[in-house]
Design a protein around this motif. Structure first.
Motif, PDB file in Angstrom:
ATOM      1  N   ILE A   7       0.049  -1.220   2.115  1.00 15.80           N
ATOM      2  CA  ILE A   7      -1.322  -0.758   1.901  1.00 15.80           C
ATOM      3  C   ILE A   7      -2.174  -1.977   1.585  1.00 15.80           C
ATOM      4  CG2 ILE A   7      -2.860   0.686   0.525  1.00 15.80           C
ATOM      5  CD1 ILE A   7      -0.428   2.454  -0.122  1.00 15.80           C
ATOM      6  N   ALA A   8      -3.155  -2.241   2.407  1.00 13.85           N
ATOM      7  CA  ALA A   8      -4.075  -3.353   2.181  1.00 13.85           C
ATOM      8  C   ALA A   8      -5.281  -2.825   1.417  1.00 13.85           C
ATOM      9  CB  ALA A   8      -4.504  -3.977   3.500  1.00 13.85           C
ATOM     10  N   GLY A   9      -5.336  -3.134   0.114  1.00 11.41           N
ATOM     11  CA  GLY A   9      -6.443  -2.666  -0.706  1.00 11.41           C
ATOM     12  C   GLY A   9      -5.974  -1.913  -1.925  1.00 11.41           C
ATOM     13  N   SER A  10      -6.524  -2.266  -3.081  1.00 14.45           N
ATOM     14  CA  SER A  10      -6.109  -1.636  -4.340  1.00 14.45           C
ATOM     15  C   SER A  10      -7.256  -0.892  -5.010  1.00 14.45           C
ATOM     16  CB  SER A  10      -5.553  -2.697  -5.301  1.00 14.45           C
ATOM     17  OG  SER A  10      -6.562  -3.655  -5.620  1.00 14.45           O
ATOM     18  N   GLY A  11      -8.183  -0.388  -4.209  1.00 13.36           N
ATOM     19  CA  GLY A  11      -9.262   0.419  -4.753  1.00 13.36           C
ATOM     20  C   GLY A  11      -8.844   1.877  -4.875  1.00 13.36           C
ATOM     21  N   LEU A  12      -9.827   2.759  -5.006  1.00 10.75           N
ATOM     22  CA  LEU A  12      -9.530   4.187  -5.127  1.00 10.75           C
ATOM     23  C   LEU A  12      -8.738   4.695  -3.924  1.00 10.75           C
ATOM     24  CD1 LEU A  12     -12.826   5.764  -6.537  1.00 10.75           C
ATOM     25  CD2 LEU A  12     -10.597   5.686  -7.655  1.00 10.75           C
ATOM     26  N   ALA A  13      -9.079   4.217  -2.739  1.00  6.52           N
ATOM     27  CA  ALA A  13      -8.391   4.696  -1.541  1.00  6.52           C
ATOM     28  C   ALA A  13      -6.930   4.269  -1.543  1.00  6.52           C
ATOM     29  CB  ALA A  13      -9.099   4.185  -0.294  1.00  6.52           C
ATOM     30  N   GLY A  14      -6.684   2.977  -1.750  1.00  8.87           N
ATOM     31  CA  GLY A  14      -5.318   2.473  -1.706  1.00  8.87           C
ATOM     32  C   GLY A  14      -4.439   3.061  -2.784  1.00  8.87           C
ATOM     33  N   ASN A  16      -4.923   5.806  -4.664  1.00 10.30           N
ATOM     34  CA  ASN A  16      -4.738   7.258  -4.582  1.00 10.30           C
ATOM     35  C   ASN A  16      -3.807   7.637  -3.444  1.00 10.30           C
ATOM     36  OD1 ASN A  16      -6.244   8.948  -6.614  1.00 10.30           O
ATOM     37  ND2 ASN A  16      -7.840   7.478  -6.057  1.00 10.30           N
ATOM     38  N   LEU A  17      -3.821   6.879  -2.359  1.00 15.62           N
ATOM     39  CA  LEU A  17      -2.841   7.112  -1.307  1.00 15.62           C
ATOM     40  C   LEU A  17      -1.430   6.878  -1.842  1.00 15.62           C
ATOM     41  CD1 LEU A  17      -1.873   7.583   1.576  1.00 15.62           C
ATOM     42  CD2 LEU A  17      -2.332   5.152   2.031  1.00 15.62           C
ATOM     43  N   ALA A  18      -1.236   5.786  -2.580  1.00 14.56           N
ATOM     44  CA  ALA A  18       0.092   5.500  -3.138  1.00 14.56           C
ATOM     45  C   ALA A  18       0.540   6.624  -4.068  1.00 14.56           C
ATOM     46  CB  ALA A  18       0.064   4.167  -3.879  1.00 14.56           C
ATOM     47  N   ARG A  19      -0.357   7.104  -4.910  1.00 16.20           N
ATOM     48  CA  ARG A  19      -0.003   8.198  -5.828  1.00 16.20           C
ATOM     49  C   ARG A  19       0.385   9.456  -5.071  1.00 16.20           C
ATOM     50  NH1 ARG A  19      -5.049   7.225  -9.964  1.00 16.20           N
ATOM     51  NH2 ARG A  19      -3.886   6.238 -11.673  1.00 16.20           N
ATOM     52  N   LEU A 106      -4.940   0.314   6.219  1.00 19.01           N
ATOM     53  CA  LEU A 106      -6.101  -0.494   5.870  1.00 19.01           C
ATOM     54  C   LEU A 106      -7.014   0.321   4.956  1.00 19.01           C
ATOM     55  CD1 LEU A 106      -6.842  -2.033   9.389  1.00 19.01           C
ATOM     56  CD2 LEU A 106      -5.527  -3.025   7.505  1.00 19.01           C
ATOM     57  N   ALA A 107      -7.071  -0.094   3.698  1.00 16.46           N
ATOM     58  CA  ALA A 107      -7.960   0.517   2.710  1.00 16.46           C
ATOM     59  C   ALA A 107      -8.814  -0.604   2.134  1.00 16.46           C
ATOM     60  CB  ALA A 107      -7.151   1.220   1.625  1.00 16.46           C
ATOM     61  N   ARG A 296      -4.630  12.549   0.409  1.00 14.26           N
ATOM     62  CA  ARG A 296      -3.629  13.624   0.455  1.00 14.26           C
ATOM     63  C   ARG A 296      -3.122  13.855   1.877  1.00 14.26           C
ATOM     64  NH1 ARG A 296      -6.802  15.710  -3.906  1.00 14.26           N
ATOM     65  NH2 ARG A 296      -8.261  16.752  -2.487  1.00 14.26           N
ATOM     66  N   ALA A 297      -4.051  13.854   2.847  1.00 13.51           N
ATOM     67  CA  ALA A 297      -3.639  14.099   4.224  1.00 13.51           C
ATOM     68  C   ALA A 297      -2.779  12.960   4.758  1.00 13.51           C
ATOM     69  CB  ALA A 297      -4.867  14.293   5.112  1.00 13.51           C
ATOM     70  N   LEU A 298      -3.197  11.721   4.518  1.00 16.42           N
ATOM     71  CA  LEU A 298      -2.447  10.589   5.049  1.00 16.42           C
ATOM     72  C   LEU A 298      -1.094  10.451   4.364  1.00 16.42           C
ATOM     73  CD1 LEU A 298      -2.174   8.221   6.908  1.00 16.42           C
ATOM     74  CD2 LEU A 298      -3.573   6.847   5.346  1.00 16.42           C
ATOM     75  N   ALA A 299      -1.021  10.758   3.077  1.00 16.37           N
ATOM     76  CA  ALA A 299       0.270  10.710   2.380  1.00 16.37           C
ATOM     77  C   ALA A 299       1.260  11.651   3.042  1.00 16.37           C
ATOM     78  CB  ALA A 299       0.082  11.079   0.914  1.00 16.37           C
ATOM     79  N   ALA A 300       0.815  12.855   3.368  1.00 13.80           N
ATOM     80  CA  ALA A 300       1.696  13.811   4.027  1.00 13.80           C
ATOM     81  C   ALA A 300       2.134  13.297   5.390  1.00 13.80           C
ATOM     82  CB  ALA A 300       1.001  15.159   4.157  1.00 13.80           C
TER      83      ALA A 300
END
Length: 386
Positions: A7-14, A16-19, A106-107, A296-300
């Motif tokens: 995951i490139a990026g440690s903001g809300l998007a990156g 929250n995707l990891a979580r 890419l986040a 949530r969608a991408l995590a799935a």
């Protein structure tokens, strides 16, 4: 050995995707690459941090080490991707290090738009797009009494309202005819402007800054109508441009943002994008709720269950306490008209509904006491992306 999802990026998007991914998959390796220190904070809080007496340090909720433990990931702070070798599924860092990936996400967010302003003070114009930016901005506010804000959109108005908490008189400049011009109809914007002006904000609409020159330790801002404003600081908040250069160099499809399909996949099936950098069916939505739905969608999908992104109606709360405001704008191509009414029961506020010719609700904006109607109208509004 299984290659990691990078995951490139440690903001809300990156983050929250990891979580969300870890709720579904505890075993696949995760690696998060961050251009900064990778501490977790909420970027939307930057525009009301002054009134909350927050510093850059206190805005950080969790360190990179704590986040690494929480999402079971390897986190690499202070690194930047130079290029992507798609054929071999490798990201190449600016240091020359090569990191293999199973899938790349890419986040990487967006950059502030810089206006073409002349003068020896133009390079000193600040923008606040991340925690480091906020730290620089807050440090420059000591002793400041007058700040010129370029841009009367959502972020510009939020910062202007927030500056009032520091006893600062902000002057907001915009080429539009009224504030929040892309979100509010004129009648609602007029009421919004009146409330912020009563609180101490000055608006200069239908004009733009052409020159910023240093004036001792302060600045002199010349507008295109010939008038001049003196300021201790100039803040630009004219909008964001998705970061697409890395994707473009890698041969991925880009438009306003990095183009992705409903699975958030780019033109390379092993590279996805989400957050402020992503464009989904023409939509670039730099707000919290779209990011949460994307994560949530991408995590799935990454966990093995392909899941298309769906956006419900997603009203945005504008953080302007001088005039509480909720916006849920209609689609750009929606046919209809605005219907304006005062808030119910004689309370101070405005309710504006954008109605289709058949009377169907397509969007709304609520100001003042009318914000109490947010939930009721949200249930009637159409999905942003069904």
């Amino acid at each position: 050995m299984t290659q990691p999802i990078v995951i490139a990026g440690s903001g809300l998007a990156g983050y929250n995707l990891a979580r969300e991914f870890r709720k579904l998959d505890r075993d696949t390796p995760l690696m998060i690459l961050s251009r900064d220190a990778a501490g977790f904070y909420s970027k939307p809080m930057l525009s009301n941090a002054l009134s909350a007496n927050k510093t850059a340090e206190s805005l950080i909720m969790k360190s990179a080490d704590k986040m690494a433990g929480e999402v079971l990931a390897t986190i690499r702070p202070q690194v930047e991707i130079a290029s992507v070798d798609r054929a071999n599924r490798i990201v190449v860092l600016t240091s020359g290090e090569r990191i293999a990936y199973r899938d790349l996400v890419l986040a990487i967010g967006a950059d502030p738009i810089r206006l073409p302003i002349a003068g020896d003070g133009a390079a000193d114009i600040l923008s606040v797009n991340d925690l480091d930016d906020f730290a620089r901005f807050a440090a420059r506010l000591d002793g400041a009494k007058r700040v010129v804000v370029l841009g009367a959109g959502l972020i510009g108005c939020e910062f202007a309202n927030d500056l009032l908490a520091r006893g600062i008189s902000p002057v907001v400049i915009d080429i539009a005819a009224w504030p929040l011009g892309r979100l509010l109809p004129e009648a609602a914007a007029t009421w919004f402007r009146q409330q912020l002006e009563a609180a101490g904000v000055t608006f200069r609409m239908n004009t733009s800054a052409t020159t910023v020159v240093r004036n001792g330790s302060a600045y002199r801002v010349t507008l295109d109508d010939g008038s001049v404003l003196d300021a201790d600081l100039v803040l630009s908040a004219v909008g964001l441009r998705p970061r697409t250069a890395l994707a473009h160099a890698a041969g991925l499809a880009v438009n306003r943002g990095i183009r992705v399909d409903r699975l958030l996949a780019t033109s390379d099936a092993h590279i996805h994008a989400l957050g402020d950098c992503a464009e989904v069916e023409g939509l670039v939505l730099p707000f919290v709720m779209p990011i949460m739905h994307q994560a949530r969608a991408l995590a799935a999908t990454l966990a093995g269950k392909p899941t298309a992104i769906v956006y419900p109606a997603m009203p945005v709360v504008v953080k302007t306490p001088a005039c509480p405001t909720v916006v849920c704008p209609p689609a750009a191509n929606a046919e209809g008209s605005w219907h304006i009414a005062p808030a119910a029961n004689g309370e101070a506020g405005v309710e504006a509904q954008f109605l289709a010719p058949d009377g169907a609700l397509l969007g709304f904006t609520l100001l003042g006491a009318a914000t109490a109607r947010k939930q009721a109208l949200t249930t009637q509004a159409p999905a942003a992306l069904a």
